[in-house]
Scaffold this motif. Structure first.
Motif, PDB file in Angstrom:
ATOM      1  N   ALA A 127       0.010   0.464   2.369  1.00  0.00           N
ATOM      2  CA  ALA A 127       1.041   1.403   2.802  1.00  0.00           C
ATOM      3  C   ALA A 127       1.841   1.905   1.612  1.00  0.00           C
ATOM      4  CB  ALA A 127       1.986   0.726   3.806  1.00  0.00           C
ATOM      5  N   HIS A 128       2.318   3.137   1.729  1.00  0.00           N
ATOM      6  CA  HIS A 128       3.150   3.732   0.674  1.00  0.00           C
ATOM      7  C   HIS A 128       4.607   3.720   1.124  1.00  0.00           C
ATOM      8  CE1 HIS A 128       4.101   6.214  -2.790  1.00  0.00           C
ATOM      9  NE2 HIS A 128       4.851   6.984  -1.996  1.00  0.00           N
ATOM     10  N   VAL A 129       5.477   3.158   0.295  1.00  0.00           N
ATOM     11  CA  VAL A 129       6.891   3.015   0.639  1.00  0.00           C
ATOM     12  C   VAL A 129       7.654   4.301   0.320  1.00  0.00           C
ATOM     13  CG1 VAL A 129       9.012   1.698   0.259  1.00  0.00           C
ATOM     14  CG2 VAL A 129       6.783   0.539   0.170  1.00  0.00           C
ATOM     15  N   HIS A 130       8.307   4.864   1.325  1.00  0.00           N
ATOM     16  CA  HIS A 130       9.135   6.062   1.137  1.00  0.00           C
ATOM     17  C   HIS A 130      10.606   5.727   0.979  1.00  0.00           C
ATOM     18  CE1 HIS A 130       5.887   8.831   1.984  1.00  0.00           C
ATOM     19  NE2 HIS A 130       5.620   8.207   3.118  1.00  0.00           N
TER      20      HIS A 130
ATOM     21  N   LEU B 159      16.083  -5.938   5.992  1.00  0.00           N
ATOM     22  CA  LEU B 159      15.720  -4.713   5.293  1.00  0.00           C
ATOM     23  C   LEU B 159      14.916  -3.832   6.237  1.00  0.00           C
ATOM     24  CD1 LEU B 159      14.388  -6.251   1.942  1.00  0.00           C
ATOM     25  CD2 LEU B 159      16.678  -5.349   2.358  1.00  0.00           C
ATOM     26  N   ARG B 160      15.094  -2.529   6.102  1.00  0.00           N
ATOM     27  CA  ARG B 160      14.282  -1.570   6.850  1.00  0.00           C
ATOM     28  C   ARG B 160      13.550  -0.678   5.859  1.00  0.00           C
ATOM     29  NH1 ARG B 160      14.826  -0.540  12.295  1.00  0.00           N
ATOM     30  NH2 ARG B 160      16.310  -1.907  13.350  1.00  0.00           N
ATOM     31  N   LEU B 161      12.261  -0.597   6.064  1.00  0.00           N
ATOM     32  CA  LEU B 161      11.429   0.246   5.220  1.00  0.00           C
ATOM     33  C   LEU B 161      10.801   1.350   6.048  1.00  0.00           C
ATOM     34  CD1 LEU B 161      11.114  -2.856   4.026  1.00  0.00           C
ATOM     35  CD2 LEU B 161       9.510  -1.723   2.496  1.00  0.00           C
ATOM     36  N   ARG B 162      10.627   2.506   5.436  1.00  0.00           N
ATOM     37  CA  ARG B 162       9.848   3.583   6.039  1.00  0.00           C
ATOM     38  C   ARG B 162       8.638   3.811   5.151  1.00  0.00           C
ATOM     39  NH1 ARG B 162       9.525   9.152   5.598  1.00  0.00           N
ATOM     40  NH2 ARG B 162      11.253   9.187   4.110  1.00  0.00           N
ATOM     41  N   VAL B 163       7.449   3.710   5.759  1.00  0.00           N
ATOM     42  CA  VAL B 163       6.209   3.792   4.988  1.00  0.00           C
ATOM     43  C   VAL B 163       5.221   4.753   5.640  1.00  0.00           C
ATOM     44  CG1 VAL B 163       6.528   1.375   4.286  1.00  0.00           C
ATOM     45  CG2 VAL B 163       4.994   1.912   6.180  1.00  0.00           C
ATOM     46  N   SER B 164       4.234   5.136   4.839  1.00  0.00           N
ATOM     47  CA  SER B 164       3.067   5.862   5.365  1.00  0.00           C
ATOM     48  C   SER B 164       1.920   4.879   5.483  1.00  0.00           C
ATOM     49  CB  SER B 164       2.660   7.002   4.422  1.00  0.00           C
ATOM     50  OG  SER B 164       3.600   8.032   4.417  1.00  0.00           O
TER      51      SER B 164
ATOM     52  N   ASP C 155       3.090   1.170  -3.618  1.00  0.00           N
ATOM     53  CA  ASP C 155       2.179   0.834  -2.527  1.00  0.00           C
ATOM     54  C   ASP C 155       2.203  -0.672  -2.308  1.00  0.00           C
ATOM     55  OD1 ASP C 155       1.461   3.471  -2.267  1.00  0.00           O
ATOM     56  OD2 ASP C 155      -0.337   3.300  -3.503  1.00  0.00           O
ATOM     57  N   ILE C 156       2.163  -1.070  -1.042  1.00  0.00           N
ATOM     58  CA  ILE C 156       2.219  -2.490  -0.709  1.00  0.00           C
ATOM     59  C   ILE C 156       1.183  -2.801   0.365  1.00  0.00           C
ATOM     60  CG2 ILE C 156       4.672  -2.761  -1.286  1.00  0.00           C
ATOM     61  CD1 ILE C 156       5.282  -2.482   1.725  1.00  0.00           C
ATOM     62  N   ASP C 157       0.855  -4.084   0.488  1.00  0.00           N
ATOM     63  CA  ASP C 157      -0.001  -4.549   1.583  1.00  0.00           C
ATOM     64  C   ASP C 157       0.871  -4.914   2.776  1.00  0.00           C
ATOM     65  OD1 ASP C 157      -2.547  -4.379   0.373  1.00  0.00           O
ATOM     66  OD2 ASP C 157      -2.157  -6.234  -0.747  1.00  0.00           O
ATOM     67  N   ILE C 158       0.464  -4.457   3.946  1.00  0.00           N
ATOM     68  CA  ILE C 158       1.140  -4.854   5.180  1.00  0.00           C
ATOM     69  C   ILE C 158       0.083  -5.230   6.215  1.00  0.00           C
ATOM     70  CG2 ILE C 158       3.091  -3.313   4.713  1.00  0.00           C
ATOM     71  CD1 ILE C 158       2.045  -1.498   6.969  1.00  0.00           C
TER      72      ILE C 158
ATOM     73  N   THR D 255      11.571  -7.646  -2.740  1.00  0.00           N
ATOM     74  CA  THR D 255      11.955  -6.322  -2.266  1.00  0.00           C
ATOM     75  C   THR D 255      11.056  -5.249  -2.884  1.00  0.00           C
ATOM     76  OG1 THR D 255      14.250  -7.041  -2.074  1.00  0.00           O
ATOM     77  CG2 THR D 255      13.839  -4.673  -2.074  1.00  0.00           C
ATOM     78  N   PRO D 256      10.339  -4.500  -2.056  1.00  0.00           N
ATOM     79  CA  PRO D 256       9.491  -3.424  -2.594  1.00  0.00           C
ATOM     80  C   PRO D 256      10.353  -2.244  -3.016  1.00  0.00           C
ATOM     81  CG  PRO D 256       9.400  -3.425  -0.214  1.00  0.00           C
ATOM     82  CD  PRO D 256      10.250  -4.604  -0.601  1.00  0.00           C
ATOM     83  N   LYS D 257       9.816  -1.404  -3.863  1.00  0.00           N
ATOM     84  CA  LYS D 257      10.543  -0.240  -4.360  1.00  0.00           C
ATOM     85  C   LYS D 257       9.954   1.034  -3.778  1.00  0.00           C
ATOM     86  CE  LYS D 257      11.981  -2.265  -8.773  1.00  0.00           C
ATOM     87  NZ  LYS D 257      11.593  -3.626  -8.395  1.00  0.00           N
TER      88      LYS D 257
END
Length: 359
Positions: A302-305, A314-319, A343-346, A337-339
């Motif tokens: 996933a790509h972190v927006h 924490l709340r993340l919005r990803v693609s 891109d991260i694994d979910i 904490t991702p930036k």
């Protein structure tokens, strides 16, 4: 079998003879149940309550209370207590006089009136307020008095229409528990109307979700949250991610969905799914695992927006899976904490997502 106390059968309501604000309602309520009618404005929930109270008459169908048809019975003969958002207390009367009023209208003896008023005030922990007037009390105190007045004549049913809507958040949450505890102690039936999802989940034995005049689903709070019948219920109850896809495989209660980017997602199968049909896959933000060790059939890149700090989480919005607006909720400090921009694994469990048929 649980005793049926309230029954709506084929109930419809129209004000202009053309369009219906309640459409073909069939609903049974068990003896002693706390039922909440939940839905957006104009969904039909309040009209349903008003028909049960006797302030509105069904255009078609029947309403039964304790085995008796009541759609033509006037409100004052239904033995129903009603609590509204604006409290509807008489400002020129003391608290004691407000509570005594419905008893005097029923011509009860003076000694019994005094005893019932005292008992009702004790139930809502307001015994010391008997000589005060409504203007001398806070909103929460007035709401307790309105509740006591609805209970003082020992009704077989209490109806509540957005009773906590005018209170601040902290007091509203306190009163939710007060009302639920009172229901548990007395064992009376309560039908409660609200548009507040958390209120409905907190207080109810069952929740009926309305939209556009139709009862979409009625179930326990747990089942509504975990197993919504359709996309409307899924998005109205709590927070849900919605991922569009197509049904590729069906096997018992599970399925495999192809997302718009070609990703294959394993999910629970909702009612009415067919191979080749379009579907909406719903997934709660808190059920998504955020870690490099995410494993199982539903592991994706996933790509972190966006990253928002909420104190405890924490709340993340990803693609991911062809959707640019997937929300993830994780406890603060539980992961690195991702930036934004990385891109991260979910991942998520098959049982935590549900593919729903489109209506």
């Amino acid at each position: 079998m649980t005793e049926r106390f309230i029954a709506f059968e084929g109930v419809r309501k129209s004000y202009d003879g053309k369009s219906y604000v309640v459409r073909g309602l069939d609903l049974d309520v068990a003896k002693g149940e706390f039922l909440t009618l939940l839905g957006p404005s104009g969904s039909g929930k309040t009209t349903t309550l008003m028909m049960l109270a006797g302030f509105e008459i069904p255009t078609h169908g029947s309403i039964t209370l304790a085995g008796q048809r009541i759609e033509r019975v006037p409100p004052h003969r239904r033995n129903i207590g009603v609590v509204f958002q604006n409290y509807a207390l008489f400002p020129h009367m003391t608290v004691g006089e407000n509570l005594a009023f419905p008893l005097k209208m029923r011509r009860l003896p003076k000694a019994e009136v005094t005893e019932r008023v005292r008992h009702a005030l004790d139930m809502v922990r307001m015994a010391s307020f008997e000589s005060r007037r409504p203007a001398q009390m806070s909103g929460g105190q007035q709401q307790r008095i309105a509740l006591a007045r609805a209970l003082v004549f020992e009704p077989q049913l209490v109806l509540m229409d957005e009773p906590l809507g005018a209170l601040d958040k902290q007091l509203r949450e306190h009163m939710q528990l007060e009302i639920k505890h009172l229901h548990d102690r007395l064992g009376i039936n309560v039908v409660y109307v609200t548009h507040d999802q958390s209120e409905a989940l907190t207080m109810s034995d069952r929740v009926g979700v309305f939209n556009d005049g139709t009862l979409q689903q009625i179930a326990t709070p747990h089942d509504l949250y975990e197993a919504p019948d359709n996309p409307f219920v899924a998005t109205f109850i709590g927070e849900n991610n919605a991922i569009a896809g197509e049904v590729m495989e069906l096997s018992g209660g599970t399925c495999r969905i192809r997302a718009s980017d070609g990703s294959l997602i394993a999910a629970r199968a909702g009612v009415g799914l067919k191979i080749g049909a379009k579907t909406t896959l719903v997934l709660r933000p808190e059920r998504i695992t955020l870690a490099a060790a995410a494993s199982g059939p539903n592991r994706f890149r996933a790509h972190v927006h966006e990253l928002i700090y909420h104190g405890d989480h924490l709340r993340l919005r990803v693609s991911v899976c062809g959707c640019d607006d997937v929300r993830i909720k994780v406890p603060a400090g539980s992961v690195e904490t991702p930036k934004p921009g990385t891109d991260i694994d979910i991942g998520w469990a098959e049982g935590d997502c549900r593919a729903l048929a489109l209506s």
